[in-house]
Write a protein that holds these residues in place. Structure first.
Motif, short mmCIF file in Angstrom:
data_model
loop_
_atom_site.label_atom_id
_atom_site.label_comp_id
_atom_site.label_asym_id
_atom_site.label_seq_id
_atom_site.Cartn_x
_atom_site.Cartn_y
_atom_site.Cartn_z
N THR A 85 -12.22 -7.45 1.32
CA THR A 85 -11.77 -7.48 -0.18
C THR A 85 -10.05 -6.84 -0.08
O THR A 85 -10.40 -5.72 -0.53
CB THR A 85 -12.64 -6.90 -0.95
N HIS A 86 -9.28 -7.41 0.17
CA HIS A 86 -7.96 -6.88 0.29
C HIS A 86 -7.34 -6.40 -1.26
O HIS A 86 -6.76 -5.28 -1.05
CB HIS A 86 -6.89 -7.82 0.87
N VAL A 124 -6.23 -2.60 -1.84
CA VAL A 124 -4.65 -2.34 -2.20
C VAL A 124 -4.94 -1.43 -3.50
O VAL A 124 -4.07 -0.43 -3.70
CB VAL A 124 -4.05 -3.49 -2.33
N GLY A 125 -5.75 -1.93 -4.43
CA GLY A 125 -5.78 -1.44 -5.78
C GLY A 125 -6.31 0.03 -5.76
O GLY A 125 -5.91 1.08 -6.31
N ASN A 159 -5.68 -11.99 3.88
CA ASN A 159 -4.94 -11.01 3.05
C ASN A 159 -3.63 -11.73 2.14
O ASN A 159 -2.76 -11.67 2.57
CB ASN A 159 -4.23 -10.13 4.36
N TRP A 160 -4.39 -11.87 1.06
CA TRP A 160 -3.56 -12.88 0.27
C TRP A 160 -2.67 -11.83 -0.59
O TRP A 160 -1.52 -12.29 -1.23
CB TRP A 160 -4.46 -13.39 -0.97
N VAL A 161 -2.91 -10.66 -0.66
CA VAL A 161 -2.05 -9.43 -1.25
C VAL A 161 -0.76 -9.44 -0.65
O VAL A 161 0.41 -9.25 -1.24
CB VAL A 161 -2.83 -8.19 -1.38
N MET A 162 -0.84 -9.31 0.65
CA MET A 162 0.32 -9.10 1.68
C MET A 162 1.00 -10.58 1.31
O MET A 162 2.45 -10.47 1.38
CB MET A 162 -0.28 -9.28 3.14
N LEU A 167 0.15 5.31 3.92
CA LEU A 167 1.04 4.01 3.67
C LEU A 167 0.09 2.86 3.63
O LEU A 167 -0.55 2.67 4.65
CB LEU A 167 2.15 3.90 4.52
N VAL A 168 0.23 1.88 2.60
CA VAL A 168 -0.24 0.67 2.54
C VAL A 168 0.71 -0.36 2.95
O VAL A 168 1.85 -0.40 2.25
CB VAL A 168 -1.22 0.32 1.29
N ILE A 169 0.62 -1.02 3.94
CA ILE A 169 1.64 -2.03 4.48
C ILE A 169 2.00 -3.01 3.10
O ILE A 169 3.28 -3.50 3.23
CB ILE A 169 1.28 -2.89 5.70
N GLU A 170 1.12 -3.46 2.44
CA GLU A 170 1.35 -4.34 1.65
C GLU A 170 2.39 -3.80 0.44
O GLU A 170 3.13 -4.65 -0.43
CB GLU A 170 0.05 -4.80 0.55
#
Length: 380
Positions: free
Chosen positions: A185-186, A190-191, A249-252, A354-357
């Motif tokens: 669950t991307h 990320v959230g 990974n729809w967030v990326m 760090l989060v790559i998104e």
């Protein structure tokens, strides 16, 4: 003479066996439930204590993960003031939730003497009293697994040692481990990374990682007290469904698309309208998120949300700059660029993971601030 010696040895062996036999009517075990896929709080699994009393003919579960869902629940959760409770109810009422959700369930019987069993049962009964059962939930530092983890050293002390569940030289952090559980669950991953501060980037000890039920299971599974194992091997009660595959990974894709649209709008003369809109949009959104981060850091009791350096590049003041007159925004743009660079450095030296998104958004903001500075210097 031989018969007398043989009889004496038989009596001594019988007495020795009787001394080592558990005469208690209690059977205490650790229950570990696998991750679920329906709610965010199911992602990390669950743990509880089960006590079977053959004398009273009872089979009860002691569950530190009970809470009341009612009016004001969301507000209390956001403020970090949500009360969880130690609930006590029959095992038969505990199981259906995990059967219906297709979740794994495992059991480890604890190898306790009569006194230790009575100590655990007495403690749990005391803790379940109305005046003692509530506690302020904290996902990393005070949850259903940590509450049970902390019982073992008290009962077995001295000489109690948890099994090692991570290597001695492990550098894994709280952020690292929760990202593994969020593999599917991307959006949630990320959230959470956005709102969680640098406090969860500390390297975990062997005991720290047992805030997760799976690691508590492993820590108890090989734990010893004065060299003696304290639990039987894991028995599977429910096999559960196989873990689902990683999600797309729809967030990326989303953050990359926003960055591409913004940079194209700022660099291609025929797309200036798009550039202005995207600049205003990203400044407004990052400003809103910056305000949310500050609220979670300063106005709530969530320990994991403190010292969140993401606020350096998602400046709360962006929400004002998004609609401000371009005149006089040059100095703000320089500050914004410097803070993004500082934030990147903090990520690179592992002050905060760090989060790559986030990288496409940081790049887009650098272009936005660079464009603002260039235009203000051209008009001055």
């Amino acid at each position: 003479m031989f018969r007398k010696v043989a009889c004496l040895l038989l009596v001594l062996l019988s007495l020795s066996a009787a001394a080592q036999t558990d005469t208690s009517h209690l059977r205490i075990s650790l229950i570990t439930c696998g991750p679920g896929n329906n709610e965010i709080y199911e992602v990390f699994g669950h743990t509880a204590i089960r006590i079977v009393d053959s004398q009273q003919q009872t089979d009860m579960v002691y569950n530190y993960g009970t809470f009341s869902y009612g009016p004001g629940f969301e507000l209390q959760f956001m403020r970090g003031k949500l009360l969880y409770s130690l609930g006590v109810y029959p095992y038969r009422e505990f199981v259906p939730e995990y059967v219906n959700a297709g979740r794994r369930m495992e059991e480890q019987v604890l190898l306790l003497d009569d006194g230790q069993k009575n100590d655990i049962q007495s403690y749990l009964e005391w803790n379940a009293q109305p005046e003692n059962r509530d506690y302020k939930y904290d996902f990393f530092f005070d949850n259903c697994a940590t509450r049970i983890r902390d019982i073992f050293p008290k009962v077995f002390n001295p000489g109690f040692v948890f099994a090692r569940t991570i290597p001695q030289d492990s550098k894994i952090t709280f952020r690292d481990i929760i990202n593994r559980y969020f593999y599917r669950t991307h959006g949630e991953r990320v959230g959470c990374n956005l709102l969680l501060g640098s406090k969860i980037d500390k390297v975990m000890t062997n005991e720290d990682i047992m805030f997760l039920p799976d690691y508590l299971r492993d820590g108890v599974g090989g734990a010893t007290s004065k060299g003696r194992r304290i639990a039987t091997p894991v028995v599977t009660l429910l096999a559960g469904n196989p873990p689902p595959p990683a999600g797309f990974n729809w967030v990326m894709l989303l953050t990359s698309a926003l960055a591409v649209l913004t940079i194209a709008g700022l660099c291609v003369p025929s797309l200036r309208g798009l550039g202005r809109f995207m600049s205003m949009f990203l400044l407004f959104i990052t400003g809103l998120l910056g305000c949310l981060m500050l609220v979670m850091w300063l106005a709530t009791d969530h320990q994991g949300c403190s010292n969140n350096f993401n606020v350096l590049w998602m400046l709360p003041t962006n929400i004002i700059i998004a609609f401000a007159n371009p005149k006089g925004k040059g100095k703000y743009a320089i500050i914004g660029i410097i803070l993004i660079i500082v934030s990147l450095i903090l990520h690179l030296v592992n002050v905060q993971g760090l989060v790559i998104e986030f990288l496409p958004l940081m790049l887009a903001l650098l272009f936005i601030f660079g464009t603002i500075y260039r235009r203000t210097t051209q008009t001055s």
